[in-house]
Enzyme design. Structure first.
Site, PDB file in Angstrom:
ATOM      1  N   TRP A 325      32.692  39.098  47.893  1.00 18.77           N
ATOM      2  CA  TRP A 325      33.525  40.423  48.422  1.00 18.77           C
ATOM      3  C   TRP A 325      34.855  39.835  48.294  1.00 18.77           C
ATOM      4  O   TRP A 325      35.901  40.920  48.069  1.00 18.77           O
ATOM      5  CB  TRP A 325      33.225  40.505  49.817  1.00 18.77           C
ATOM      6  N   HIS A 326      35.300  38.585  48.382  1.00 25.75           N
ATOM      7  CA  HIS A 326      36.743  38.190  48.351  1.00 25.75           C
ATOM      8  C   HIS A 326      37.228  38.398  46.974  1.00 25.75           C
ATOM      9  O   HIS A 326      38.437  38.631  46.679  1.00 25.75           O
ATOM     10  CB  HIS A 326      36.879  36.903  48.783  1.00 25.75           C
ATOM     11  N   GLY A 327      36.378  38.429  45.888  1.00 22.44           N
ATOM     12  CA  GLY A 327      36.839  38.485  44.492  1.00 22.44           C
ATOM     13  C   GLY A 327      36.073  38.206  43.435  1.00 22.44           C
ATOM     14  O   GLY A 327      34.996  37.670  43.841  1.00 22.44           O
TER      15      GLY A 327
END
Length: 482
Positions: A325-327
């Site tokens: 989700w973060h990258g």
């Protein structure tokens, strides 16, 4: 529009005055102002993506309205999947298209097959990961009959685009925030003062702590091949405080700003670096995201109710998905997997909920055992953050290899380290203030409230002066890229 910008310093008081003194006679007009201000706030960055958030709002509004009248299970599932596909489809395209394409090309290349597909020059819309999850929580909760569907489009639009938390959270649940748009709001002086206090502390964390740490963390990470192990450790610690000051600072400003308008947002950080194990850390770090994954992914997968294999599987799924989700980078996936490895021993030995109360609950100072536990947890977190910060896996591995070399026990040094020495005492003061306020929603909430107004004002003026002295070029918040 950045919270730490002159634009926002002008924007906020104007919206505040209009909200309480011009549009205060009508709830609908107040909500309309919030929606309009939120679209201006978001469009200030890039007006082209206003259509994206508006389309997402339209889809989820009409899906919710139809879920309120459709009783057929299969039809309800179709409506839910429309929302999921639209929202995750946008998120997947803008955030992960090039990542999957490049990895598919690499995989086929290993097999001797060359793909001619080209990467796209895609601009990631700010905040798409945040408002996508917020609207998904709405449709899922309506689908599960936890929430009545919104009937007022203006209120729903204001909920989706609410500018304080639009681009970097907290990721609000529809069950908490949406009903607040239906209720009449009256100005509360004490709530507004509390909000201003939280905004002040958030700006301090961002401008004084995070931005100063970023200068040294960036220099060390970008030149890690030339640094000693002790210097690399110092760089990792600087980044550890940078990301905390940056992200929790944003959350404080967002929550405080919302309070100025009569809204209560959920706490997003609860002093995570005072945690005694990784499970406690994840109950205190980015709470709105970790609880979102818990309620909408981990529990539906079976949570920890099944056998050992299911517990292990679900733990890795939730942490790896959280990392992804973060990258769109393997570093984030490894960061998530590493945290799952940290977490598993606690889960399998049923010790993941042993530290539910604040540390040093009945004491000013932690016990030696608590101090050791906090030190160990913090150390593990610092190691994990190296993967989060590194450019790629090779960089992370070489960084850690250099950090754990013999030179780790040398005196940290790099050209310009003399300036870094000024931030270290400031970090100690910051830690002390956070420790004193660890039982509250934010560090300054009740600090010195039982002292004279003179002492409190001196504290606030000192913080404001430090913010002013450190305010230079506007620095984006780290989580804007997520």
């Amino acid at each position: 529009m950045l919270f730490n910008s002159l634009d926002f310093a002008i924007f906020l008081p104007i919206v505040f005055i209009l909200y309480w003194f011009v549009f205060n006679k009508s709830l609908k007009w107040q909500n309309l102002l919030v929606a309009a201000a939120s679209y201006l706030f978001y469009g200030w960055w890039d007006w082209r993506f206003l259509s994206l958030i508006f389309f997402s709002t339209l889809v989820d509004y009409f899906v919710g309205r139809n879920l309120g009248v459709v009783s057929n299970k299969s039809h309800r599932k179709i409506l839910l999947w429309i929302s999921i596909i639209v929202n995750l489809g946008f998120l997947g395209f803008f955030k992960y298209y090039n990542f999957f394409l490049d990895n598919f090309k690499s995989a086929f290349s290993i097999a001797g097959i060359e793909l001619n597909a080209n990467s796209l020059n895609i601009i990631l819309p700010v905040g798409i990961s945040f408002y996508t999850f917020q609207t998904l929580s709405y449709t899922i909760d309506v689908y599960k009959n936890r929430l009545e569907p919104a009937k007022d489009f203006i209120s729903f639009t204001a909920f989706v685009s609410f500018f304080p938390q639009l681009v970097a959270g907290p990721i609000e649940r529809a069950t908490n925030l949406l009903p607040q748009f239906y209720k009449s709001r009256k100005f509360d002086y004490s709530k507004a003062v509390d909000g201003m206090r939280q905004i002040l502390w958030g700006l301090f964390k961002k401008i004084v702590i995070a931005d100063n740490c970023a200068v040294y963390a960036n220099h060390i990470f970008e030149n890690s091949a030339d640094m000693s192990g002790s210097t690399l450790l110092l760089g990792a610690i600087f980044f550890t405080f940078q990301i905390y000051g940056d992200f929790s600072g944003y959350s404080d400003i967002a929550i405080g700003t919302a309070r100025l308008f009569g809204f209560n947002l959920m706490q997003n950080f609860a002093f995570p670096y005072f945690s005694r194990d990784i499970a406690e850390f994840w109950r205190r770090w980015h709470i709105s995201l970790s609880t979102w994954f818990r309620d909408y992914l981990y529990i539906p997968l079976g949570g920890s109710r099944g056998g050992t294999w299911m517990k292990v599987r679900n733990t890795f799924i939730i942490f790896i998905v959280s990392g992804f989700w973060h990258g769109a980078n393997w570093t984030f996936i490894v960061w998530g997997a590493l945290n799952a490895i940290y977490f598993l021993p606690l889960l399998l030995t049923k010790r993941n909920r042993q530290n539910m109360e604040d540390v040093a609950q009945n004491s000013y100072l932690p016990s030696l055992k608590e101090l050791w536990q906090m030190g160990l947890t913090f150390s593990l977190t610092v190691i994990a953050w190296v993967f989060f910060r590194a450019e790629n896996l090779g960089h992370a591995i070489s960084y850690l290899g250099g950090m754990f070399s013999k030179s780790m026990f040398s005196v940290p040094y790099y050209q310009g380290i003399g300036y870094a020495k000024f931030i270290i005492p400031l970090l100690f003061i910051f830690i002390i203030v956070e420790w004193l306020g660890r039982r509250n929603q934010f560090a300054l909430e009740k600090l010195f409230l039982n002292q004279s107004s003179f002492i409190r004002l001196m504290l606030y003026y000192t913080i404001a002066i430090l913010i002013f002295l450190n305010a230079g070029e506007e620095q984006q918040f780290i989580y804007f890229q997520f």
